[in-house]
Design a protein around this motif. Structure first.
Motif, short mmCIF file in Angstrom:
data_model
loop_
_atom_site.label_atom_id
_atom_site.label_comp_id
_atom_site.label_asym_id
_atom_site.label_seq_id
_atom_site.Cartn_x
_atom_site.Cartn_y
_atom_site.Cartn_z
N ALA A 1 0.84 -1.20 0.00
CA ALA A 1 0.00 0.00 0.00
C ALA A 1 0.87 1.25 0.00
O ALA A 1 0.62 2.20 -0.75
N ILE A 2 1.91 1.24 0.82
CA ILE A 2 2.79 2.41 0.90
C ILE A 2 3.49 2.63 -0.44
O ILE A 2 3.56 3.76 -0.94
N VAL B 1 1.10 4.19 -2.95
CA VAL B 1 0.85 5.61 -2.66
C VAL B 1 2.05 6.44 -3.07
O VAL B 1 1.92 7.52 -3.67
N THR C 1 -11.53 -1.71 -2.26
CA THR C 1 -10.53 -2.53 -1.57
C THR C 1 -11.13 -3.08 -0.28
O THR C 1 -12.07 -2.50 0.26
N GLN D 1 5.91 8.50 7.75
CA GLN D 1 6.27 7.12 7.42
C GLN D 1 5.95 6.21 8.60
O GLN D 1 5.34 5.15 8.44
N MET E 1 2.17 5.95 9.14
CA MET E 1 1.56 5.13 8.10
C MET E 1 1.82 3.66 8.38
O MET E 1 0.89 2.84 8.39
N GLU E 2 3.09 3.34 8.65
CA GLU E 2 3.43 1.94 8.88
C GLU E 2 2.70 1.39 10.10
O GLU E 2 2.12 0.30 10.04
N LEU F 1 -1.06 0.94 9.32
CA LEU F 1 -1.35 -0.17 8.41
C LEU F 1 -1.13 -1.52 9.10
O LEU F 1 -1.92 -2.45 8.91
N LEU G 1 -4.04 -2.13 11.22
CA LEU G 1 -5.23 -2.46 10.42
C LEU G 1 -5.24 -3.95 10.13
O LEU G 1 -6.27 -4.61 10.25
N LYS H 1 -1.57 10.98 1.81
CA LYS H 1 -0.88 9.71 1.51
C LYS H 1 -1.31 8.63 2.49
O LYS H 1 -1.57 7.49 2.10
N MET I 1 -4.78 7.49 1.72
CA MET I 1 -4.82 6.68 0.50
C MET I 1 -4.31 5.27 0.77
O MET I 1 -4.91 4.29 0.32
N ALA I 2 -3.21 5.18 1.52
CA ALA I 2 -2.65 3.86 1.82
C ALA I 2 -3.65 3.03 2.61
O ALA I 2 -3.84 1.84 2.35
N ARG J 1 -6.86 3.35 2.53
CA ARG J 1 -7.94 3.00 1.62
C ARG J 1 -7.60 1.79 0.77
O ARG J 1 -8.46 0.95 0.49
N MET K 1 -6.05 -0.59 1.61
CA MET K 1 -6.21 -1.80 2.40
C MET K 1 -7.65 -1.98 2.84
O MET K 1 -7.95 -2.77 3.72
#
Lengths: 125, 278
Positions: free
Chosen positions: A87-88, A91, A102, B178, B181-182, B185, B188, B216, B219-220, B222, B224
Motif C-alpha cells: 500500500a505504501i 501511494v 478494496t 512514514q 503510516m506503517e 497499516l 489495520l 498519503k 490513501m494507503a 484506503r 487496504m
C-alpha cells in the motif's frame, strides 16, 4: 508461461495471485478474466494479493484496468489482502486506484460484493 | 613518557606527592561538579586514574596507557549521561595539571619543570579523548531520545470494535508520516478495522506538505480497505487549509474526535443509545 487461475464462487470470480507477476502474465490474466466474466455472467471480481510482496506501476495500473474492464461488463472489482508495504509503495508511486474498491481480506471483500458467505458455526468466528 | 632512569624527576614527584596532588585534584574537581556526584565516588575515580597516570608516566607501561584511556572514556560517558557540561567533564582531567604544577613549583626543581611541559601536552591529549567520548556519548543520548520521541508520539489506539484512532501530536514531517503510516497499516492488518480516525488536534500547523502526508496516509489505508476520517480540524487550521487551496477530496473531515467517532459508528451501523429510566 504461468497463468493465474481464475476460480468461480457463485456470482463472484476469484483471482488469487500467488506467483511473481510478469508483464506477459498480467496481460494474459486480463484476457482470461474478460472471457470468464462474459462466459459466467459474474457480478463481481475479487483479486487477492495477499501473497504479493512487490508491486510496480505496471501492476498498479493492472488493477485499475481490470476494474474499468469489469465495470463495462457489469462486474464490480475488489482488491483484497493488500500488505502495508505494498500500500505504501503504491501511494508513493502516486497510484491511488481511484475506481477500485478494496478490502482487508477475502471475507470482507465477499461482504463488500454482497456475496453470500458460507455459514459460520457459532464460536468459530 | 619514558625518560632515562637518571633524570626522571616527575615520576618520583608523582609518587612522593601522591597524597597532596590527589587531594588538590579532588578539591578542584569537586568545586566544578557542585554536589552532583559524591566525594567518595569522585575520590575512588580519581585515585584509580592517578594510579594509572603514575604507571604511564613511569614509562614503559603500554598497558597502563590503554587502561587510562579506557577509564577516561568510561568516566566521560557516564558524565555525559548524567548531564554534566563539556567543560565540567574536561576539567576533571585538566585539573591534575594544576595540582601537579603546584607540587612542582613547591620543589622548584628545574628538571621537573621541563618534564612537566611534556606531561602537560600528554594530559591535553587525554583531555581530547575525554572530550571526544563525551561528545559521541551525548550524540548517542540525543539519537536515543529522538527515536523514543518518534515512537511515543505515534500511538494507534482502538476506539471501538473495528474503529482505530490515530491521535497525532506534534509536527508532521516525512519521517513521522512514514512511522504513522506503517504503524497504522500494521494495526489495520492486526485488528481488521474498517474505520480509522486520524485526529490532528495536536498538530500545530497544517501546510501543503503536511496535507500531502495526511492524504498519503489516507490513501494507503484506503488501499487496504479501510476508510479514514480526519478529525480535530480547528478553526485556524480550516482557514489555513482553505487559504492554501488544499483539497481533501472525498475524505470525510470532522471538527472533533467525538464527531468523527459518531460518524464512524453510524457508517458501521452501530447505534449508541442512553439507558432509559424504567
Amino acid at each position: 508461461m504461468d497463468r493465474v487461475p481464475i476460480l468461480k464462487i457463485g456470482d463472484v470470480l476469484l483471482v488469487s495471485i500467488q506467483i511473481d507477476l510478469q508483464d506477459q502474465t498480467v496481460l494474459a490474466l486480463q484476457e482470461d478474466l474478460a472471457d470468464r466474466i462474459v462466459k459466467t455472467g459474474a457480478r463481481g471480481v475479487i483479486i487477492d494479493i495477499t501473497a504479493v510482496d512487490i508491486v510496480d506501476s505496471f501492476i498498479g495500473r493492472m488493477f485499475a484496468t481490470i476494474a474499468s474492464m469489469s465495470r463495462l461488463m457489469d462486474a464490480e472489482t475488489v482488491v483484497v489482502g493488500m500488505r502495508p508495504a505494498v500500500a505504501i509503495t503504491l501511494v508513493e508511486l502516486g497510484l491511488s486506484l481511484g475506481g477500485v474498491r478494496t478490502a482487508l481480506d477475502l471475507e470482507k471483500g465477499m461482504r463488500v460484493l454482497g456475496a453470500p458467505l458460507p455459514a459460520v458455526r457459532p464460536g468459530t468466528s | 613518557m619514558s625518560d632515562g632512569a637518571g633524570k626522571a624527576h616527575l615520576p618520583e614527584l608523582l609518587r612522593s606527592g601522591r597524597e597532596a596532588v590527589l587531594d588538590r585534584w579532588l578539591e578542584v574537581v569537586l568545586e566544578g561538579v557542585r554536589g552532583r556526584i559524591t566525594e567518595r565516588e569522585l575520590k575512588a575515580e580519581l585515585t584509580e586514574l592517578y594510579a594509572l597516570i603514575e604507571r604511564a608516566v613511569a614509562g614503559g607501561d603500554e598497558e597502563a596507557g590503554r587502561e587510562l584511556r579506557a577509564a577516561l572514556a568510561e568516566i566521560s560517558r557516564s558524565r555525559a549521561r548524567q548531564g554534566f557540561s563539556p567543560s565540567e567533564t574536561a576539567v576533571s582531567v585538566f585539573a591534575v595539571k594544576q595540582a601537579l604544577l603546584e607540587q612542582v613549583s613547591a620543589t622548584a626543581d628545574m628538571q621537573a619543570y621541563a618534564e612537566f611541559i611534556e606531561f602537560s601536552s600528554w594530559v591535553d591529549d587525554l583531555g581530547l579523548v575525554t572530550f571526544e567520548t563525551y561528545a559521541s556519548a551525548r550524540e548517542q543520548v540525543i539519537a536515543d531520545q529522538m527515536e523514543q520521541l518518534l515512537e511515543l508520539s505515534t500511538p494507534v489506539v482502538k476506539l471501538w470494535d473495528g474503529i482505530l484512532g490515530v491521535p497525532l501530536v506534534g509536527t508532521l514531517d516525512s519521517a513521522r508520516t512514514q512511522v504513522v503510516m506503517e504503524t497504522l497499516l500494521e494495526r489495520l492488518v492486526e485488528t481488521g478495522a474498517q474505520f480509522a480516525v486520524i485526529d490532528i488536534t495536536g498538530v500545530p500547523a497544517v501546510d501543503t506538505e503536511v496535507a500531502q502526508h495526511l492524504l498519503k496516509t489516507v490513501m494507503a489505508a484506503r488501499l487496504m480497505g479501510t476508510d479514514c476520517v480526519i478529525s480535530g480540524v480547528r478553526p485556524q487550521i480550516a482557514q489555513t487549509i482553505v487559504a492554501l487551496g488544499i483539497e481533501f477530496g472525498d475524505i470525510a473531515t470532522k471538527a472533533s474526535l467525538a464527531d468523527a467517532l459518531a460518524y464512524a459508528l453510524e457508517c458501521s451501523g452501530i447505534q449508541v443509545t442512553g439507558r432509559t429510566e424504567a
